[in-house]
Design a protein around this motif. Sequence first.
Motif, short mmCIF file in Angstrom:
data_model
loop_
_atom_site.label_atom_id
_atom_site.label_comp_id
_atom_site.label_asym_id
_atom_site.label_seq_id
_atom_site.Cartn_x
_atom_site.Cartn_y
_atom_site.Cartn_z
N LYS A 168 0.97 -1.18 0.04
CA LYS A 168 -0.13 -0.12 -0.26
C LYS A 168 0.81 1.38 -0.05
O LYS A 168 0.56 2.26 -0.70
CB LYS A 168 -0.85 0.13 1.30
N ARG B 294 1.14 4.04 -3.14
CA ARG B 294 0.75 5.55 -2.81
C ARG B 294 1.86 6.57 -3.89
O ARG B 294 1.54 7.64 -3.77
CB ARG B 294 0.80 5.86 -1.57
N GLN C 195 2.12 5.56 -9.48
CA GLN C 195 0.62 5.69 -9.94
C GLN C 195 0.51 5.88 -11.35
O GLN C 195 -0.10 5.32 -12.19
CB GLN C 195 -0.01 6.78 -9.08
N ILE D 3 -6.66 1.54 -1.46
CA ILE D 3 -5.90 2.82 -0.89
C ILE D 3 -6.44 3.87 -1.32
O ILE D 3 -7.28 3.90 -2.17
CB ILE D 3 -4.41 2.63 -1.35
N VAL E 78 -5.92 7.32 -2.83
CA VAL E 78 -4.96 8.01 -3.78
C VAL E 78 -5.64 9.61 -4.22
O VAL E 78 -6.93 9.34 -4.66
CB VAL E 78 -4.81 7.53 -5.05
#
Length: 808
Positions: A213, A217, A222, A338, A340
């Motif tokens: 996790k 992030r 990403q 998670i 974001v």
Amino acid sequence: MHCYICKIDFNTLSAYVKHQRDLHSHSKNVRLVCSCGGSFSSLRSLQAQHEKEHEEMQQDVQLESDDIEMINPNIQEDYVSHDEQDDDMTNESTDTRYTDEGLTEEEVLKTFEKRILYLVLTLQTTFYTSEAAIQFVISNLMELLLVISTENLNAKVLAVCLDKLKSSHIRRKKAAEYFQYIEPISRSYKAITKTNETKTVKYTYVPFLQSLKNYLRLPEVQVDIHRVLPDYDPSCIQDTYDAIFSRSHPNFQKSIYLKIELNSDDLTITNPISHRSHSIFFFYWSLLNVSREKRSAQTAKRLIAACPKWARKYNSLAHTMDDFLLGINELSTTGITINVNGNDVTYFGGLFISLGDYPAQMSLNGFKESVSATHFCHLCDIQNNDLEEDIGHQFETITAAQYKERCDDLEKVQNNKQSFEYLSKKYGINCRSIFNEVYDVPRQCPYDIMHTLLEGVLPNHLNAFLDFCVTNSYFTMNEFCREVNQFPYDETELKSKPHLDLAADELKKQNNLGMPLTSMQTFHLFINLPFILKKLLNSSNFPQYQAVLICVDILSLCFAHTINSSTHDQLHQFIIKHNYQFKQLYPGKMKFKFHFMTHFPEIMRDFGPLPYTSCLATERKHQFFKGNKVRNLKNPPLMLARRHELWLCVNDHSQDGSLSHTSLQNAPHGRLDNQQPISNAQIQFVIKNFRNLPFKPRSTLKAFYTSGHTYSKNSIINVSNEHFPTCPRVGKIKWILYDGKNCAFICNMFTIKGYVQQLRAFEVQESSTIDYFLLDNICYKKPLKLVAFMDGSLYFPLHPYGKSLTII
């Protein structure tokens, strides 16, 4: 209490002792000076003096249990529980007011300078701090003082806050609060040996899902997960998503389905004081959805667990990997969520591939760890005794269904020792893999090119070839070593430049070990081996020379960054030819890794270019643990895991606690060196002639760095705009143009005279042609090298390359 050196008052004895210990004495025999002038060697004697002579001042002084431990330098905070400590350490704060108020500003500055100098010199000499660390400390002290002065902060309150951070427990607690530090969990269990001895096995793991996790992030991660992947092109396969396994798998063919890579390898940690060494098994995970240029970074490999290497005999790996296995099951079924940028995102994923050296791979997946087993290859049914005879035979790959049937057969007779041992040797299996339910064990547990090729096949073949040449007086070992050591390696090869100092009799002793070279030294030696041998051999018309050159072709194909749909077929042909020739030329010297290499074409077909599913990045990751000084080995897995997780949380965040945008790649858009305005009349004239240049240059660069490659003046590059042209175009950089975003190379072009089989290189000649090329349009981005011979001829090898130019 009052410090007679610093003129500082203290409210408690413990605060005074800590001050003396930290600033004025780092030796074992600390001296504590009482306000009455007495000198004492321990806190107890100092307290007794206060109780006897200063009873009226001692009513509020209490002896704390950790005060005694504090003056014992042998106690390691890494292994002491600090749960009983809390934020009430403010009671030990100091009063930093100076008692001498008549000092001039110059005297105050000198006093301050002395204290800072004493601090950094103590760090450097007593605690072995590097020069880079000293500069980091000084620069950050400067920044902190500037912040204090500009923000008008209360220095006394800051001192109290700083005093708390002396405790490693508090530091880790605050790191978890501000920087998402993950505290590794240490566990132990009892194991019974074959001699009925009870042994305690200690292992440490990092909670996998929490680590994943934190990684997801990161802004860089990403961006890479959600990037648009190019359409499949059989003439340009660049990563795992282009290969057959990903394209045919129901889950992994989805671009945002997480592909987890598992790496396992052992590392020896040595205590420089006692000279005791500990072999530790490390397990890492990485995310293959991240772009291939970033996956080789140390920060892209995240720690799963660590345990003593010897513990694998006692089913330690099943315990050590239990949290990771549970995490993979949850990731593939319910997924993880998670936050974001304020939005909750759920990700699913699975275990994509497992990599490691032979013993690590085998022990982790329940196979026989030794090549002396009857069935030593977990991918096919070749037998130990038939290695050399069957080296050219193509065995059928064991399927997942066949593997499970064999495990079922073993479990049916597990209570019959004789039958179990017979089937275990026949199948080469000790127990069912702990990952049996989460991936296809035979297919997703391939051999690694680094351990197999660089640490096995190539060194052993070179050893046999050199022995033949020395025995038959082609050259001496001294001559070969001299040419290897004096060869003009380029800048990219200098860090792992091969060096040999080996006599002929020592060469024979290296028979089972190959050559005394590291993996990358072997790589660079073989890339340049044709040029080295050309200077030593008057004639290359003998089969042993032709056979060793096939190794160069195999190496080039195995380490190619881009391949096409037929590259694995070419690799198959070269491996079959190589093994057949080696068997004929050097009977009795065949090694087991020669057979492992025969599975590379199938692995390449399934997973794409082999460098991006190899242990090279794992070896680079090991450098983190090798670079740490270790002086306490009571619980090495826990200590090393804590250091690693603290390093990661700092790397993943900025000073203000925000997520870093460069945690995986320090310079994602390139690094500029000596940027200069375009003032040269010759450059201006050339630019005007290139009327179709798509951008207006603002400056010229001395060097440009991007994606692990450095381009500078006189760099040789393949400027072809297709990956595998019939004849590549080659130029030498004359100028580098830049507008802040785009980069172009103005090159002096070479005329290619032809491909020289004996050198595995193109012969070229300089021309007067000048042309420009955009960096984005160049397909083969690795800078090349130019080799010049005494007769004036010029050659450049195109390695590693995903297309063979050799005729066999």
